[in-house]
Design a protein around this motif. Structure first.
Motif, PDB file in Angstrom:
ATOM      1  N   GLU A 165       0.818  -1.211   0.000  1.00  8.36           N
ATOM      2  CA  GLU A 165       0.000   0.000   0.000  1.00  8.36           C
ATOM      3  C   GLU A 165       0.851   1.259   0.000  1.00  8.36           C
ATOM      4  N   SER A 166       1.982   1.190   0.663  1.00  8.51           N
ATOM      5  CA  SER A 166       2.878   2.356   0.686  1.00  8.51           C
ATOM      6  C   SER A 166       3.836   2.372  -0.496  1.00  8.51           C
ATOM      7  N   LYS A 167       3.662   1.426  -1.443  1.00  4.94           N
ATOM      8  CA  LYS A 167       4.468   1.357  -2.679  1.00  4.94           C
ATOM      9  C   LYS A 167       5.947   1.105  -2.396  1.00  4.94           C
ATOM     10  N   ARG A 168       6.251   0.390  -1.283  1.00  5.70           N
ATOM     11  CA  ARG A 168       7.632  -0.050  -0.968  1.00  5.70           C
ATOM     12  C   ARG A 168       7.790  -1.442  -1.571  1.00  5.70           C
ATOM     13  N   TYR A 169       7.965  -1.412  -2.894  1.00  5.38           N
ATOM     14  CA  TYR A 169       7.911  -2.674  -3.627  1.00  5.38           C
ATOM     15  C   TYR A 169       9.103  -3.593  -3.337  1.00  5.38           C
ATOM     16  N   TYR A 170      10.313  -3.014  -3.151  1.00  5.23           N
ATOM     17  CA  TYR A 170      11.483  -3.869  -2.899  1.00  5.23           C
ATOM     18  C   TYR A 170      11.371  -4.552  -1.544  1.00  5.23           C
ATOM     19  N   ALA A 171      10.966  -3.803  -0.472  1.00  3.09           N
ATOM     20  CA  ALA A 171      10.764  -4.415   0.850  1.00  3.09           C
ATOM     21  C   ALA A 171       9.656  -5.470   0.784  1.00  3.09           C
ATOM     22  N   ALA A 172       8.651  -5.209  -0.015  1.00  7.68           N
ATOM     23  CA  ALA A 172       7.571  -6.182  -0.142  1.00  7.68           C
ATOM     24  C   ALA A 172       8.078  -7.481  -0.758  1.00  7.68           C
ATOM     25  N   LEU A 173       8.960  -7.367  -1.734  1.00 11.59           N
ATOM     26  CA  LEU A 173       9.491  -8.591  -2.348  1.00 11.59           C
ATOM     27  C   LEU A 173      10.344  -9.378  -1.345  1.00 11.59           C
ATOM     28  N   LYS A 174      11.126  -8.666  -0.489  1.00  9.69           N
ATOM     29  CA  LYS A 174      11.937  -9.354   0.532  1.00  9.69           C
ATOM     30  C   LYS A 174      11.038 -10.054   1.544  1.00  9.69           C
ATOM     31  N   THR A 175       9.980  -9.391   1.972  1.00  6.83           N
ATOM     32  CA  THR A 175       9.033  -9.995   2.918  1.00  6.83           C
ATOM     33  C   THR A 175       8.388 -11.237   2.302  1.00  6.83           C
ATOM     34  N   MET A 176       8.068 -11.164   1.044  1.00  6.60           N
ATOM     35  CA  MET A 176       7.484 -12.322   0.375  1.00  6.60           C
ATOM     36  C   MET A 176       8.463 -13.492   0.358  1.00  6.60           C
ATOM     37  N   GLU A 177       9.749 -13.187   0.195  1.00  8.74           N
ATOM     38  CA  GLU A 177      10.754 -14.266   0.199  1.00  8.74           C
ATOM     39  C   GLU A 177      10.835 -14.933   1.559  1.00  8.74           C
ATOM     40  N   GLN A 178      10.824 -14.121   2.676  1.00 10.69           N
ATOM     41  CA  GLN A 178      10.846 -14.691   4.027  1.00 10.69           C
ATOM     42  C   GLN A 178       9.601 -15.549   4.288  1.00 10.69           C
ATOM     43  N   LEU A 179       8.482 -15.068   3.836  1.00 15.53           N
ATOM     44  CA  LEU A 179       7.269 -15.849   4.026  1.00 15.53           C
ATOM     45  C   LEU A 179       7.374 -17.212   3.352  1.00 15.53           C
ATOM     46  N   GLU A 180       7.875 -17.229   2.155  1.00 13.25           N
ATOM     47  CA  GLU A 180       7.947 -18.484   1.401  1.00 13.25           C
ATOM     48  C   GLU A 180       8.947 -19.461   2.007  1.00 13.25           C
ATOM     49  N   LYS A 181      10.085 -18.966   2.505  1.00 11.43           N
ATOM     50  CA  LYS A 181      11.165 -19.865   2.947  1.00 11.43           C
ATOM     51  C   LYS A 181      11.111 -20.192   4.426  1.00 11.43           C
ATOM     52  N   VAL A 182      10.602 -19.279   5.269  1.00 14.94           N
ATOM     53  CA  VAL A 182      10.705 -19.484   6.719  1.00 14.94           C
ATOM     54  C   VAL A 182       9.336 -19.723   7.358  1.00 14.94           C
ATOM     55  N   TYR A 183       8.419 -18.815   7.170  1.00 11.99           N
ATOM     56  CA  TYR A 183       7.208 -18.809   7.981  1.00 11.99           C
ATOM     57  C   TYR A 183       6.129 -19.760   7.461  1.00 11.99           C
ATOM     58  N   ILE A 184       5.875 -19.729   6.229  1.00 12.53           N
ATOM     59  CA  ILE A 184       4.788 -20.569   5.719  1.00 12.53           C
ATOM     60  C   ILE A 184       5.068 -22.054   5.887  1.00 12.53           C
ATOM     61  N   PRO A 185       6.316 -22.559   5.704  1.00 11.33           N
ATOM     62  CA  PRO A 185       6.537 -24.008   5.923  1.00 11.33           C
ATOM     63  C   PRO A 185       6.177 -24.480   7.324  1.00 11.33           C
ATOM     64  N   ARG A 186       6.242 -23.592   8.374  1.00  9.08           N
ATOM     65  CA  ARG A 186       5.921 -24.015   9.741  1.00  9.08           C
ATOM     66  C   ARG A 186       4.434 -24.354   9.898  1.00  9.08           C
ATOM     67  N   VAL A 187       3.598 -23.658   9.154  1.00  6.38           N
ATOM     68  CA  VAL A 187       2.143 -23.867   9.292  1.00  6.38           C
ATOM     69  C   VAL A 187       1.522 -24.182   7.923  1.00  6.38           C
ATOM     70  N   SER A 188       2.226 -24.916   7.167  1.00  9.10           N
ATOM     71  CA  SER A 188       1.769 -25.207   5.796  1.00  9.10           C
ATOM     72  C   SER A 188       0.516 -26.083   5.763  1.00  9.10           C
ATOM     73  N   GLN A 189       0.192 -26.729   6.931  1.00  3.88           N
ATOM     74  CA  GLN A 189      -0.972 -27.615   6.917  1.00  3.88           C
ATOM     75  C   GLN A 189      -2.293 -26.849   6.927  1.00  3.88           C
ATOM     76  N   TYR A 190      -2.239 -25.553   7.226  1.00  4.51           N
ATOM     77  CA  TYR A 190      -3.474 -24.777   7.294  1.00  4.51           C
ATOM     78  C   TYR A 190      -3.833 -24.215   5.912  1.00  4.51           C
ATOM     79  N   ARG A 191      -5.154 -24.111   5.729  1.00  4.29           N
ATOM     80  CA  ARG A 191      -5.638 -23.707   4.413  1.00  4.29           C
ATOM     81  C   ARG A 191      -5.285 -22.253   4.096  1.00  4.29           C
ATOM     82  N   PHE A 192      -5.327 -21.379   5.131  1.00  2.00           N
ATOM     83  CA  PHE A 192      -5.019 -19.985   4.849  1.00  2.00           C
ATOM     84  C   PHE A 192      -3.567 -19.811   4.437  1.00  2.00           C
ATOM     85  N   CYS A 193      -2.723 -20.686   4.960  1.00  2.00           N
ATOM     86  CA  CYS A 193      -1.326 -20.604   4.540  1.00  2.00           C
ATOM     87  C   CYS A 193      -1.165 -21.072   3.094  1.00  2.00           C
TER      88      CYS A 193
END
Length: 828
Positions: A165-193
């Motif tokens: 929303e704040s158009k910080r596109y580069y930080a958004a891409l880094k956050t997306m990378e952390q989500l994919e590699k670190v956070y989402i695998p921990r709770v991958s069994q849930y549908r929202f993930c």
């Protein structure tokens, strides 16, 4: 004694045999009864049938046995009932006593059950509440445990949304990378993930789309301001055309002024932010006029987005997106409003939007390198041109007001000139103007049809009276009328045509002026304009005016006088056609002798109208004659005539005399009019006499008329004599000899034949050219004679006692036979 013994012995033997048979029958019946008592009812049939199959009286004995068995059973049943009756009565008595106690016990049980249910319901509710609380406690503990694992993922996803929303596109891409590699695998069994993981690629694409937000704002801006841009551009085109005409006029006088704006050779340049700047900054007013069309829109967002996508290596995506969106906007711009045809403002808004769209595209084409190409703009223009032409064809067909169609034509011309100045081909638009011209002519024809009808309704169909010289000059100034004889007459005097003639002539000229207005600014030659004017005028004369004249002639309230005046009016209008051709020639400066010049052929219109009016005169005369004939009331069995003609016929003849005087009262100082009215009068008079003769003959030979006396023939003869006197009195001048009297020759010869009773001459001379009764048909004579024969029989009951009557009756029968032979000979 011995004989008696033998007899007793025989009887004893018979008795023994009978007893033995009876014993056998009794045994058999017992067996059958046992079977009936022990067998199913459905199977009793064969058993009973065996009773009737044995001896003749077996069934009777069986019935006796059956009755005895039934009585035996009844006695046993009665004994058993008597034995148990007292016990049954006692049991019923005890049962009645128990019923009251049972009802009381039932009430107590029901009350006890209700109280038990009420007491147990609260316990059940509390038990369910306890169970639900235990389940909630367990679920809450589980939820807290799982949320501790999910909260970091949700926080990171929320952070990603904020960055987007704040158009910080580069930080958004880094956050997306952390989500994919670190956070989402921990709770991958849930549908929202799983949904998050599926959305991340889409979010990456959205980052590209979000970077186009400036472009979308730009597209929205030009969509809102498209009509304003187009309005300004079309106003500039009008001013440019006016300015060029002024420059050309001054150049012809030896002066020259530098143009401040050129549509074909642009004198402006582009700044880096996309705003148009003119090279010539010396005149602020001129700069403002030049910058207005494009300066209403800021083009800088296009340049920035183009730069970003070029740096990211995805310029092609940006180009495709821009072109796709502009195509969509083009389709929206080209979509007209449903009621656009109702006002000129609807067309103006439509044209302004289209011009604004292509002015922007033309600017983008020249301000960027490759974002849009000439091929792309040409494709858009060709699509738009086809749509515009289709829309204008459809909506212009709804226009029924000439002024609106004329304003539409002016808008199309300005629209075409504006876009032509930006390099777009507009030849098809000018071709469309020819179709719009046809529509314009149609609206003019409808409008003038109402004008013509109103003129005809208000006309008094009488010659125009002129009291003074000024009135005469006023009429002549409106209509080209020249007649030396009338000009020599003293005032007051009358002109032969009625008031509608100069009005129609004036309205035709007004139509030519209205049709000429459409030809302005079409860049057409004088010859083409002259051809268009003549064709439209021909349509006015041959279709609109002709239809109005034909409808006028057929109206019931138009009488014979009006029809005669219409004939004279059409003659004058026909003669005025050459003046209309001169009028068109003076407007266009094109000589009528020019090759391929269309000529006015309205002469046929007025000739057809005259023929129709003449035919209507004959028809109305015949209808009036029929009305008088219907008033005829002959007494067909009269002994002798009244000695004077019938009243209805005298009224009819007086009507015909007064009617034909209308023709003689027409202006006869014009040779053309006199010859025309005389010809029409002669034809009408001859037609009326023939129709009258035919009607009288039909009356005489009517099949419903069964009997005619000689007195009725004499009365009828007096009426025909009056018709002949009328024909010989020359009601209309110009007939040669007894031409008009010949209309009644058939009736005259037929009546003479019966009046003179000259059957010998008729039969002797039949078929010879010199016959005195050449026009008497045998079938006609036979039909009339049959009616007279029936009358003779009816009126002469004792005629067989008078020799003269018998001879006359024989003569009639003889003549009837000879006439029948002649009729049969003609039919064979």
């Amino acid at each position: 004694m011995l004989r008696c013994s033998c007899s007793d012995s025989r009887n004893m033997h018979i008795t023994i045999m009978a007893d033995s048979e009876t014993l056998e029958c009794i045994t058999e019946h017992e067996r059958i009864l046992q079977e009936i008592e022990s067998t199913d009812t459905a199977c009793v049939g064969p058993t009973l049938r065996s009773i009737y199959d044995d001896q003749p009286n077996a069934h009777k004995r069986f019935m006796e046995k059956l009755d005895a068995r039934i009585r035996n059973h009844d006695r046993e049943i009665e004994k058993m009932c008597n034995f148990h009756h007292q016990g049954f009565v006692d049991a019923i008595t005890e049962l009645l006593k128990v019923r009251a106690d049972a009802e009381k016990l039932m009430g107590q049980v029901t009350d006890t059950n209700r109280r038990l249910q009420d007491a147990g319901r609260e316990v059940t509710a509390q038990t369910e509440e306890v169970i639900r609380c235990r389940v909630q406690q367990r679920n809450m503990a589980t939820t807290v445990e799982k949320l501790q694992l999910c909260i970091p993922v949700l926080e990171m996803y929320s952070k990603l949304k904020e960055q987007l929303e704040s158009k910080r596109y580069y930080a958004a891409l880094k956050t997306m990378e952390q989500l994919e590699k670190v956070y989402i695998p921990r709770v991958s069994q849930y549908r929202f993930c799983q949904i998050m993981a599926e959305n991340l690629p889409r979010l990456r694409e959205e980052i590209k789309d979000i970077s186009m937000s400036d472009l979308k704002d730009f597209l929205e801006s030009i969509r809102k301001h498209s009509d304003k841009v187009g309005e300004t551009a079309m106003r500039q085109a009008q001013q440019h055309r006016t300015f060029n005409s002024a420059v050309a006029k001054q150049a012809s006088m030896g002066h020259y002024i530098k143009p401040v704006y050129s549509l074909n050779e642009r004198t402006h340049a582009h700044t880096p932010n996309g705003l148009l700047m003119d090279d010539d900054t010396g005149d602020d007013e001129a700069d403002e006029e030049i910058l207005t069309a494009q300066d209403l829109v800021d083009f800088s967002p296009v340049y920035r987005c183009l730069h970003i996508y070029t740096v990211l290596g995805d310029r092609e995506t940006f180009e495709n997106y821009y072109r796709k969106q502009r195509k969509k906007q083009a389709r929206l711009v080209l979509q007209p409003q449903a009621n656009m045809h109702e006002t000129v403002e609807g067309y103006r808004r439509y044209f302004n939007q289209i011009v604004g769209f292509f002015v922007v595209e033309d600017h983008i084409l020249h301000a960027t390198q490759g974002l849009v190409t000439r091929a792309f703009t040409d494709e858009l223009w060709n699509m738009a041109l086809s749509k515009i032409i289709a829309v204008l064809r459809t909506h212009s067909s709804y226009c029924d007001v000439p002024d609106l169609v004329l304003e539409l034509k002016n808008l199309i011309v300005i629209f075409a000139d504006t876009l032509q100045g930006y390099g777009f081909p507009v030849n098809r638009l000018f071709d469309l103007l020819f179709e719009v011209r046809d529509q314009y002519n149609e609206t003019l024809l409808k409008k003038w049809a109402l004008v013509f009808r109103e003129i005809f309704e208000l006309d008094n169909y009488s010659p125009i009276p002129v009291e003074t010289e000024d009135e005469y000059k006023l009429v002549v100034s409106r209509f080209p009328f020249h007649d030396a004889e009338i000009e020599k007459q003293d005032f007051p005097k009358k002109l032969p045509m009625s008031q509608s003639v100069p009005q129609i002539y004036t309205q035709v000229k007004e139509f030519i002026y209205a049709s000429l207005k459409f030809s302005e600014s079409l860049h057409r030659s004088s010859t083409e304009i002259d051809d268009m004017l003549r064709k439209s005028t021909n349509l006015l004369l041959t279709r609109t005016l002709s239809s109005c004249l034909q409808n006028l002639i057929k109206k019931p309230h138009i009488g014979l006088t009006e029809l005669v005046q219409i004939i004279i009016n059409t003659t004058h209008l026909e003669q005025a056609c050459r003046y209309l051709e001169e009028f068109i020639t003076n407007i266009t400066n094109v000589s009528p002798e020019t090759v391929h010049t269309t000529r006015l052929y309205g002469l046929s219109t007025f000739k057809d109208a005259r023929h129709a009016a003449e035919g209507e005169i004959y028809t109305k005369l015949n209808q009036k004659i029929d009305e008088f004939i219907q008033l005829a009331d002959y007494e067909w069995g009269m002994a002798e005539s009244d000695g004077r003609a019938s009243g209805y016929l005298m009224d009819l003849i007086n009507f015909l005399r007064s009617t034909f005087q209308v023709f003689t009262h027409l202006p006869n100082n014009n040779n053309d009019h006199a010859s025309m009215s005389g010809k029409v009068a002669q034809t009408a008079c001859m037609s009326a006499c023939k129709h009258l003769s035919t009607s009288l003959m039909q009356m005489l030979l009517d099949t419903e008329l069964k009997q005619i006396s000689m007195g009725a023939i004499q009365q009828f003869n007096l009426d025909v004599i009056q018709c002949e006197l009328f024909a010989s009195s020359e009601p209309v001048p110009g007939f040669q000899g007894d031409t008009l009297q010949l209309a009644f020759i058939d009736l005259r010869q037929l009546l003479d034949l019966f009046m003179v009773w000259d059957w010998s001459t008729y039969l002797a001379d039949y078929g010879q050219p010199t016959s005195k009764y050449l026009r008497v048909n045998p079938a006609t004579a036979l039909a009339l004679l049959e009616k007279m024969k029936d009358t003779s029989k009816k009126n002469n009951i004792f005629s067989q006692f008078r020799k003269n009557d018998r001879d006359k009756q024989k003569l009639i029968e003889t003549v009837v036979k000879q006439l029948r032979s002649l009729v049969n000979g003609m039919s064979s």
